[in-house]
Structures are given as structure tokens and as C-alpha cells.
Enzyme design. Structure first.
Site, PDB file in Angstrom:
ATOM      1  CG  HIS A  96      62.358  23.437 152.977  1.00 31.70           C
ATOM      2  ND1 HIS A  96      61.684  22.727 153.954  1.00 31.70           N
ATOM      3  CD2 HIS A  96      61.630  23.281 151.841  1.00 31.70           C
ATOM      4  CE1 HIS A  96      60.610  22.170 153.422  1.00 31.70           C
ATOM      5  NE2 HIS A  96      60.554  22.495 152.144  1.00 31.70           N
ATOM      6  CD  GLU A 168      58.207  25.267 150.298  1.00 31.19           C
ATOM      7  OE1 GLU A 168      57.903  24.464 149.404  1.00 31.19           O
ATOM      8  OE2 GLU A 168      59.042  25.021 151.181  1.00 31.19           O
TER       9      GLU A 168
END
Length: 255
Positions: A96, A168
Site C-alpha cells: 500500500h 490504487e
């Protein structure tokens, strides 16, 4: 080949014992009659015990937000794959942008985590994506390819069998901005095509989620795109009603 969508909630640094129980109770009620979409939540590791208990008799899978490379020993503050499995965890988010930025995790380090998870029989959810500056410089595909290659070059393309990729774009995480469905689809198609250079079969099977301010208002349109196989959801996963709308949209669009 039809891919079964996956919608996963990343709670990040949010929650409490009471919140965990309350939210999961709400999710079980909201999603009781929904089929055709895999669902997972990743609460803070502190609340895995509460989550595991609350998820009994539910099809919602348990995930978490990080893992260490080591199984045991003198590694203060870390969490091992075996510990996660002890709580029934299935999915583990790695790569992430918040981990890359705040904890300086490199592509190579994340690839090692990917391998550790595969060896343990856990499902890696590999987050990739470009910054706003990289996007504006036209480097989106270059960045995504580099982050995928870090895994493929060390573990081989077959490592993506049974794994999940979450695209993302960093500029869309928690900002309220979101890529348009067409923009997201273009990147997802590139990612699948990049993997297909090594193996068409693996590329067709791998789940590619979209993440980046996915909410109950934009999810349905995103899921109409052929290469978007679900979502990794941040803020909207903290409300049972909003998260349920996203899950139902994925189930409807992909079945």
C-alpha cells in the site's frame, strides 16, 4: 474466463472493540442475501480476535493490512504469517502506498512479502499505483509495470495465480478524487496485458481490484468495466450501508 469479483475493506488505523463488533454485525445483516461476490475486511491487527469471533457463520473473509518476513524470533513489533493464520486470516494487503511512503518499503521488500505470503498459503493483495506527479508525467504504466515486475522477476508469473492486485492511484486515495471508469479500465487492461506477456492464462485469472476513493456513488459505474474485478475500499468500508452498496454493485455487474 469469468472472474469472481472481490470487494475488500481496508479499515486502516480505525476502530475499537465495540466498533469492530458493531460494523461486522451490520455487514452480516446487509450482505446476508448477497451472492456472486467475495467479500473481505482488513481491520487493525489489534482487533483480529474480535473480528474472527464476530465473523462466525459468515461468508465474509478476514484480512489484514501488513505482515513481516519472519516467522518468529527477535523482531519487536512485527506480525508473522503463522500468527495471522492463527486468527483465520485469508488475505493480506501489501505494498500500500502508505506503507511505501511512511515506512519506506521498496518494490523488492514488498516482493519478498509476497513470496512469504504465498509460501504460507495466504492470499497477497498487492497494491500498485502511481503518484500525481507520475500520472501527470505520463508514467502510470511504467510505474505499474515496475511494481509488478518486482514480483514476476523474483517469483515468476505463476506467483500471481490465486493472488490479487489492487490498482490504487496514489492521487485518488482518500482525496475524494477517483479515476474515471474509462481511465481505471485502461490501466487495468494494461496490467492484465503486461502479465499476459508472461502468461495469458495467469493474466486471465488474476483478480485486479480498483482502489482510490471508491464509494457507494461511483462503484456501479466502475464495475461495468471488463477488467475491474472488484475494489479495495478505504473510508466507505467503515460504514456497513455504504460498503454493502459497493458489494451489491459488484455482484450485480459481474453476474
Amino acid at each position: 474466463m469469468a472472474r469472481r469479483p472481490l470487494v475488500m475493506g481496508n479499515w486502516k488505523l480505525n476502530g475499537s472493540k465495540a466498533f469492530t463488533k458493531e460494523l461486522i454485525t451490520g455487514l452480516k445483516d446487509e450482505l446476508n442475501a448477497v451472492s456472486g461476490c467475495d467479500v473481505a475486511i482488513a481491520p487493525p491487527v489489534m482487533y483480529l480476535a474480535e473480528a474472527e469471533t464476530a465473523l462466525v457463520s459468515s461468508d465474509i473473509a478476514l484480512g489484514t493490512q501488513n505482515v513481516d518476513l519472519n516467522k518468529q524470533g527477535a523482531f519487536t513489533g512485527d506480525i508473522s504469517t503463522e500468527m495471522l493464520k492463527d486468527f483465520g486470516v485469508k488475505y493480506v494487503i501489501i505494498g500500500h502506498s502508505e506503507r511505501r511512503q511512511y515506512h519506506h518499503e521498496s518494490d523488492e521488500f514488498i516482493a519478498k512479502k509476497f513470496g512469504v505470503l504465498k509460501d504460507a498459503g495466504l492470499v497477497p493483495v498487492l497494491c500498485i499505483g502511481e503518484s500525481e506527479a507520475e500520472n501527470e508525467a505520463g508514467k502510470t504504466e511504467e510505474v505499474c509495470a515496475r511494481q509488478i515486475d518486482a514480483v514476476m522477476n523474483t517469483l515468476g508469473v505463476e506467483a500471481f495465480n490465486g493472488a490479487v492486485i489492487a490498482y490504487e492511484p496514489i492521487w485518488a486515495i482518500g482525496t475524494g478524487k477517483s479515476a474515471t471508469p474509462a481511465q481505471a479500465q485502461a490501466v487495468h487492461a494494461f496490467i492484465r496485458g503486461h502479465i499476459a506477456k508472461q502468461s495469458q492464462a495467469v493474466a486471465e485469472r488474476v483478480i485486479i481490484q480498483y482502489g482510490g476513493s471508491v464509494n457507494d456513488a461511483n462503484a456501479a459505474e466502475l464495475f461495468t468495466q471488463p477488467d475491474i474485478d472488484g475494489a479495495l475500499v478505504g473510508g466507505a468500508s467503515l460504514k456497513a450501508s455504504a460498503f454493502a452498496v459497493i458489494v451489491k454493485a459488484a455482484a450485480k455487474a459481474k453476474n
